[in-house]
Design a protein around this motif. Structure first.
Motif, PDB file in Angstrom:
ATOM      1  N   LEU A   1       0.862  -1.182   0.000  1.00  0.00           N
ATOM      2  CA  LEU A   1       0.000   0.000   0.000  1.00  0.00           C
ATOM      3  C   LEU A   1       0.897   1.229   0.000  1.00  0.00           C
ATOM      4  O   LEU A   1       1.790   1.357   0.846  1.00  0.00           O
ATOM      5  CB  LEU A   1      -0.900   0.008   1.231  1.00  0.00           C
ATOM      6  N   VAL A   2       0.681   2.131  -0.954  1.00  0.00           N
ATOM      7  CA  VAL A   2       1.477   3.359  -1.062  1.00  0.00           C
ATOM      8  C   VAL A   2       0.558   4.553  -0.838  1.00  0.00           C
ATOM      9  O   VAL A   2      -0.499   4.666  -1.474  1.00  0.00           O
ATOM     10  CB  VAL A   2       2.150   3.479  -2.441  1.00  0.00           C
ATOM     11  N   LEU A   3       0.959   5.444   0.058  1.00  0.00           N
ATOM     12  CA  LEU A   3       0.188   6.658   0.348  1.00  0.00           C
ATOM     13  C   LEU A   3       1.070   7.881   0.151  1.00  0.00           C
ATOM     14  O   LEU A   3       2.274   7.847   0.447  1.00  0.00           O
ATOM     15  CB  LEU A   3      -0.320   6.643   1.799  1.00  0.00           C
ATOM     16  N   GLY A   4       0.476   8.964  -0.343  1.00  0.00           N
ATOM     17  CA  GLY A   4       1.238  10.184  -0.519  1.00  0.00           C
ATOM     18  C   GLY A   4       0.355  11.394  -0.724  1.00  0.00           C
ATOM     19  O   GLY A   4      -0.834  11.271  -1.020  1.00  0.00           O
ATOM     20  N   VAL A   5       0.946  12.547  -0.534  1.00  0.00           N
ATOM     21  CA  VAL A   5       0.280  13.833  -0.760  1.00  0.00           C
ATOM     22  C   VAL A   5       0.932  14.477  -1.972  1.00  0.00           C
ATOM     23  O   VAL A   5       2.158  14.635  -2.010  1.00  0.00           O
ATOM     24  CB  VAL A   5       0.396  14.751   0.475  1.00  0.00           C
TER      25      VAL A   5
END
Length: 318
Positions: free
Chosen positions: A102-106
């Motif tokens: 799972l990859v999360l970013g702004v």
């Protein structure tokens, strides 16, 4: 495992003989031993007690940037000529088994091109990658990350993933990054990991800059960014993230939790990233970040900067 244990034993013996000595890294990436100091928080009254800070800005420019660029190119050439980069890429084709990531970013509008390149590189991986991003919308980084986590409640449960990656939008990833990164994380049983910075990157902590001929260095901590990887074993303790805007000091707290839970932390020199778009704290006031960190760490355990800057073990092969 033997190298890891030997490193800790060597420091313990040296600590008895030389109490109070502060660690310094040698050019090859090893570290001289020093006494460990974990701080339970009793509050922070001023700059003299802000021992969670690296003490350097890490911003690169001018003639120093040219020198660092030349050193980066020399290391790149050695990796190619020695075939280390090729051997690592071949090894990562077959191990580990398929991972769920799972990859999360702004993503900020001004970094749209970099963000698109990051997305393309991550989705090129042979592993199963689920990627979610959002714009800042006036919120802090960790506020947005928690919103992204919460928005997934109707999707795949977080504990169904093997890894969580938190990725900033202003970096340059090397080709084949994720496969090689996960191969090394799994090979060295890391629970918290980050890629090293290239020498010409903006990097607040000197320990995070790449070291020539090193593959992986086991350390006391990993940074809150620009790329941080969390193994599934850390999810129940570290997620959701504290409700912070900037997050300074959070990595010092993670380091104390890693020591408490026996998690291995590592910096991966063989997959160094570039961070040149903007230095740390470019989008907010440094004073605000420090004040938030003081308040956050006031009643939480953390490791001091002299511990955070240590290299425990250097691995030169896999």
């Amino acid at each position: 495992m033997v190298a890891h244990s030997w490193g800790r034993l060597r420091w313990a013996l040296h600590e008895r003989r030389h109490p109070g000595e502060i660690a310094t890294a040698d050019p090859a990436g090893s570290a001289q031993s020093a006494s460990a100091s974990e701080h339970a928080s009793t509050g922070h009254g001023g700059a003299d007690s802000d021992d969670f800070l690296s003490g350097t800005s890490g911003t690169v420019g001018g003639l120093d940037a040219l020198r660092r660029q030349a050193s980066d190119e020399a290391i790149d050439a050695w990796e190619l000529l020695s075939a280390r980069r090729l051997r690592l890429a071949l090894a990562a084709r077959h191990a580990p088994s398929l991972q769920r990531v799972l990859v999360l970013g702004v993503e900020r509008p001004e970094h749209r091109a970099l963000a698109q390149a990051i997305r393309a590189e991550l989705l090129r991986s042979r592993h199963q990658v689920e990627l979610h991003t959002c714009p800042p919308r006036g919120r802090g980084r960790f506020e947005n990350l928690n919103l992204l986590l919460a928005a997934r409640e109707g999707g795949t449960p977080i504990d169904a993933h093997d890894w969580l990656l938190v990725v900033d939008d202003d970096i340059e990833l090397p080709h084949g990054f994720l496969d090689r990164f996960l191969f090394l994380c799994e090979r060295f049983s890391l629970s918290l990991a980050q890629p090293a910075h290239r020498l010409n990157s903006h990097a607040a902590w000197p320990v995070t800059r790449r070291r020539a001929r090193s593959i992986v260095r086991e350390t006391c901590f990993v940074e809150i960014g620009p790329v941080t990887a969390f193994a599934a074993a850390t999810f129940p303790v570290l997620l959701p993230f504290p409700d912070l805007r900037m997050g300074w000091g959070l990595d010092a707290h993670w380091a104390a939790l890693a020591r408490e839970h026996g998690w291995r932390c590592g910096i991966l020199d063989a997959v160094a990233i570039g961070h040149r778009a903007a230095p740390a704290a470019a989008g907010y006031r440094r004073e605000d970040a420090i004040a938030e960190a003081r308040s956050f760490l006031a009643e939480r355990p953390y490791l001091s900067a002299r511990d955070l800057g240590r290299t425990l073990t250097t691995h030169r092969g896999w």
